[in-house]
Design a protein around this motif. Structure first.
Motif, mmCIF file in Angstrom:
data_model
loop_
_atom_site.group_PDB
_atom_site.id
_atom_site.type_symbol
_atom_site.label_atom_id
_atom_site.label_comp_id
_atom_site.label_asym_id
_atom_site.label_seq_id
_atom_site.Cartn_x
_atom_site.Cartn_y
_atom_site.Cartn_z
ATOM 1 N N ILE A 1 -2.223 16.457 -9.493
ATOM 2 C CA ILE A 1 -1.773 15.828 -10.738
ATOM 3 C C ILE A 1 -0.287 15.485 -10.683
ATOM 4 C CG2 ILE A 1 -1.167 17.883 -12.107
ATOM 5 C CD1 ILE A 1 -3.044 16.463 -14.315
ATOM 6 N N HIS A 2 0.492 16.270 -9.919
ATOM 7 C CA HIS A 2 1.900 15.930 -9.700
ATOM 8 C C HIS A 2 2.019 14.570 -9.011
ATOM 9 C CE1 HIS A 2 4.437 19.189 -10.991
ATOM 10 N NE2 HIS A 2 3.794 20.096 -10.279
ATOM 11 N N LYS A 3 1.181 14.361 -8.008
ATOM 12 C CA LYS A 3 1.326 13.156 -7.196
ATOM 13 C C LYS A 3 0.811 11.904 -7.901
ATOM 14 C CE LYS A 3 3.087 13.686 -3.724
ATOM 15 N NZ LYS A 3 4.502 13.952 -3.345
ATOM 16 N N VAL A 4 -0.234 12.026 -8.714
ATOM 17 C CA VAL A 4 -0.683 10.824 -9.425
ATOM 18 C C VAL A 4 0.338 10.447 -10.497
ATOM 19 C CG1 VAL A 4 -3.123 11.201 -8.926
ATOM 20 C CG2 VAL A 4 -2.179 12.083 -11.062
ATOM 21 N N ASP A 5 0.987 11.445 -11.104
ATOM 22 C CA ASP A 5 2.057 11.114 -12.047
ATOM 23 C C ASP A 5 3.214 10.454 -11.316
ATOM 24 O OD1 ASP A 5 3.404 11.444 -14.790
ATOM 25 O OD2 ASP A 5 4.849 12.365 -13.419
ATOM 26 N N LEU A 6 3.548 10.952 -10.131
ATOM 27 C CA LEU A 6 4.631 10.354 -9.352
ATOM 28 C C LEU A 6 4.303 8.914 -8.968
ATOM 29 C CD1 LEU A 6 7.331 10.618 -7.839
ATOM 30 C CD2 LEU A 6 6.006 11.393 -5.849
ATOM 31 N N LEU A 7 3.068 8.650 -8.573
ATOM 32 C CA LEU A 7 2.684 7.277 -8.216
ATOM 33 C C LEU A 7 2.851 6.340 -9.405
ATOM 34 C CD1 LEU A 7 -0.483 7.893 -6.010
ATOM 35 C CD2 LEU A 7 1.754 7.059 -5.231
ATOM 36 N N GLU B 1 5.298 23.249 4.089
ATOM 37 C CA GLU B 1 4.816 22.521 2.927
ATOM 38 C C GLU B 1 5.060 21.028 3.129
ATOM 39 O OE1 GLU B 1 6.100 22.421 -1.749
ATOM 40 O OE2 GLU B 1 5.674 24.372 -0.854
ATOM 41 N N ASP B 2 4.123 20.209 2.686
ATOM 42 C CA ASP B 2 4.247 18.753 2.805
ATOM 43 C C ASP B 2 4.197 18.146 1.411
ATOM 44 O OD1 ASP B 2 4.091 16.035 3.326
ATOM 45 O OD2 ASP B 2 2.571 16.213 4.887
ATOM 46 N N ASN B 3 5.275 17.464 1.043
ATOM 47 C CA ASN B 3 5.363 16.864 -0.287
ATOM 48 C C ASN B 3 5.883 15.436 -0.144
ATOM 49 O OD1 ASN B 3 5.451 16.566 -3.076
ATOM 50 N ND2 ASN B 3 6.374 18.559 -3.422
ATOM 51 N N SER B 4 5.316 14.708 0.805
ATOM 52 C CA SER B 4 5.856 13.413 1.199
ATOM 53 C C SER B 4 5.113 12.243 0.559
ATOM 54 C CB SER B 4 5.790 13.264 2.725
ATOM 55 O OG SER B 4 4.438 13.329 3.166
ATOM 56 N N THR B 5 5.813 11.127 0.473
ATOM 57 C CA THR B 5 5.230 9.883 -0.032
ATOM 58 C C THR B 5 5.744 8.732 0.825
ATOM 59 O OG1 THR B 5 5.110 10.736 -2.299
ATOM 60 C CG2 THR B 5 5.043 8.343 -2.032
ATOM 61 N N LYS B 6 4.854 7.805 1.162
ATOM 62 C CA LYS B 6 5.223 6.636 1.952
ATOM 63 C C LYS B 6 4.769 5.387 1.215
ATOM 64 C CE LYS B 6 4.437 9.433 6.058
ATOM 65 N NZ LYS B 6 3.626 9.642 7.279
ATOM 66 N N THR C 1 0.844 -1.187 0.000
ATOM 67 C CA THR C 1 0.000 0.000 0.000
ATOM 68 C C THR C 1 0.884 1.244 0.000
ATOM 69 O OG1 THR C 1 -1.873 1.107 1.090
ATOM 70 C CG2 THR C 1 -0.229 0.072 2.522
ATOM 71 N N PHE C 2 0.265 2.426 -0.057
ATOM 72 C CA PHE C 2 1.030 3.667 -0.202
ATOM 73 C C PHE C 2 0.179 4.846 0.239
ATOM 74 C CE2 PHE C 2 -1.112 2.481 -4.122
ATOM 75 C CZ PHE C 2 -1.846 3.615 -4.439
ATOM 76 N N SER C 3 0.854 5.947 0.538
ATOM 77 C CA SER C 3 0.157 7.207 0.781
ATOM 78 C C SER C 3 1.038 8.344 0.290
ATOM 79 C CB SER C 3 -0.161 7.393 2.268
ATOM 80 O OG SER C 3 1.021 7.531 3.030
ATOM 81 N N THR C 4 0.412 9.401 -0.213
ATOM 82 C CA THR C 4 1.172 10.546 -0.699
ATOM 83 C C THR C 4 0.405 11.820 -0.390
ATOM 84 O OG1 THR C 4 2.414 11.406 -2.601
ATOM 85 C CG2 THR C 4 0.212 10.566 -3.057
ATOM 86 N N THR C 5 1.138 12.889 -0.146
ATOM 87 C CA THR C 5 0.539 14.165 0.230
ATOM 88 C C THR C 5 1.267 15.302 -0.473
ATOM 89 O OG1 THR C 5 -0.078 13.371 2.437
ATOM 90 C CG2 THR C 5 0.087 15.756 2.164
ATOM 91 N N PHE C 6 0.515 16.291 -0.917
ATOM 92 C CA PHE C 6 1.108 17.531 -1.422
ATOM 93 C C PHE C 6 0.212 18.668 -0.949
ATOM 94 C CE2 PHE C 6 3.173 19.541 -5.481
ATOM 95 C CZ PHE C 6 3.825 20.463 -4.681
ATOM 96 N N GLY C 7 0.747 19.474 -0.054
ATOM 97 C CA GLY C 7 -0.022 20.597 0.454
ATOM 98 C C GLY C 7 0.861 21.785 0.763
ATOM 99 N N HIS C 8 0.366 22.979 0.458
ATOM 100 C CA HIS C 8 1.030 24.218 0.874
ATOM 101 C C HIS C 8 -0.037 25.272 1.154
ATOM 102 C CE1 HIS C 8 0.343 25.803 -3.141
ATOM 103 N NE2 HIS C 8 1.278 25.068 -3.710
#
Length: 347
Positions: free
Chosen positions: A186-192, A250-255, A147-154
């Motif tokens: 859209i940045h994060k879905v491309d990264l996934l 800012e949070d730009n993390s992925t686990k 599984t995974f989780s990702t966040t992008f917020g500012h």
């Protein structure tokens, strides 16, 4: 080999990222600028040289220009980028590729007959931590992904955009269309897609305007916060959170959670990747910090674009990658609006 580049749209993304990164590339000459606000174009031309054009088509049709950065607002990407491709320019189109998948198809059709290459500005693939993370996952060191989780917020585009006001175009539905989903999500879905080497095939989501208000003190009519639940083709599930109201750091993390351990990316101030193997071994990677609105380091996106042109090769982020990321975002918005799980059509 010198690539002569024109920049269309001279807001913050051009000012802080495209123009300075082109300037640093020894194979680039910045040949021209266009913006509907002529003063913005003139300000960049004063710094970097080049001609200020009175119309974007005049710039695109200039036969002395080899490549275009499309830094226009979301609703015009399909117009500007397709016109440039039809004039055989190579194009670096900022994300999202378009405001709808249908409009993205216009760009991809133009690409088919163009002598230029097309790249979409999903720069997260190019950070050293994300490239290292992908190599670790490919090595099998952590086993299969579960599984995974990702966040992008500012704190929001009104603090970053050229018009630092509550009337920023990002809050205007006719121009931004998809709100925080198209800006950050859209940045994060491309990264996934890049990290997992997998496709997202089902989406559930909630999207709301929770906090941002326009100059009339009314809540904006595009989402400023969104939470998604994704299922992939390989059967993994995970979450993604996007926000314009993170008023701290800012949070730009992925686990990424795997059979043999957990990988934390950009989740620690000192180490850009931390791997915990079943609580028995902790491996820390110290790489460069991710670029943020407050930390304007090089994205690498310009160097990749120029190298792809010089070597006549496919760039790391293709037009098809841009279309697939937009498909996932469109499905997520639909899922939020209908309160139903939505399937992503891969073809």
């Amino acid at each position: 080999m010198i690539i002569r580049v024109g920049i269309i749209g001279c807001g913050s993304i051009a000012k802080f990222r495209h123009a300075p990164e082109y300037h640093e590339n020894p194979n680039v000459e910045i040949a021209g600028f266009f913006d509907y606000n002529r003063e913005r174009a003139e300000a960049l031309a004063e710094i970097y040289g080049g001609k200020v054009y009175s119309d974007y088509l005049e710039l695109i049709e200039d036969e002395t220009i080899d490549a275009i950065s499309d830094c226009s607002t979301n609703e015009t990407h399909h117009i500007v980028t397709s016109a440039a491709l039809k004039n055989n320019k190579s194009v670096l189109c900022e994300k999202p590729i378009a405001i709808t998948v249908e409009k993205a198809e216009i760009i991809l059709e133009a690409e088919k007959t163009s002598k230029g290459i097309l790249m979409i500005g999903h720069n997260q693939r190019l950070t050293s931590a994300h490239k290292q993370a992908k190599a670790i996952l490919q090595s099998g060191e952590l086993g299969k992904i579960i599984t995974f989780s990702t966040t992008f917020g500012h704190k929001g585009p009104e603090y970053w955009g050229a018009d630092k006001s509550k009337d920023t175009w990002f809050f205007n539905k006719s121009r931004s269309v998809l709100g925080v989903a198209a800006d950050l999500g859209i940045h994060k879905v491309d990264l996934l897609r890049f990290l997992l080497e997998d496709e997202i095939i089902e989406v559930s989501a909630m999207a709301e305007s929770l906090n941002k208000r326009d100059s009339n003190d009314a809540l904006i009519d595009v989402p400023d916060n969104m939470v998604c639940l994704f299922k992939t083709q390989k059967g993994n599930i995970g979450t993604a959170t996007f926000s314009w109201s993170f008023y701290g750091d800012e949070d730009n993390s992925t686990k990424i959670y795997c059979e043999k351990g957990t990988m934390m990316i950009y989740d620690d101030p000192d180490y850009q990747i931390i791997i915990n193997k079943m609580g028995q071994e902790r491996i820390c990677y110290q790489l460069e910090e991710i670029q943020s609105n407050d930390n304007q380091t090089s994205t690498g996106i310009i160097n990749e674009f120029i190298d792809a042109i010089i070597h006549n090769r496919q760039p790391i982020v293709t037009g098809e990658d841009g279309r697939m990321a937009l498909k996932i975002i469109e499905a997520s918005i639909l899922a939020a609006e209908t309160k139903k799980t939505v399937k992503v059509v891969l073809s």
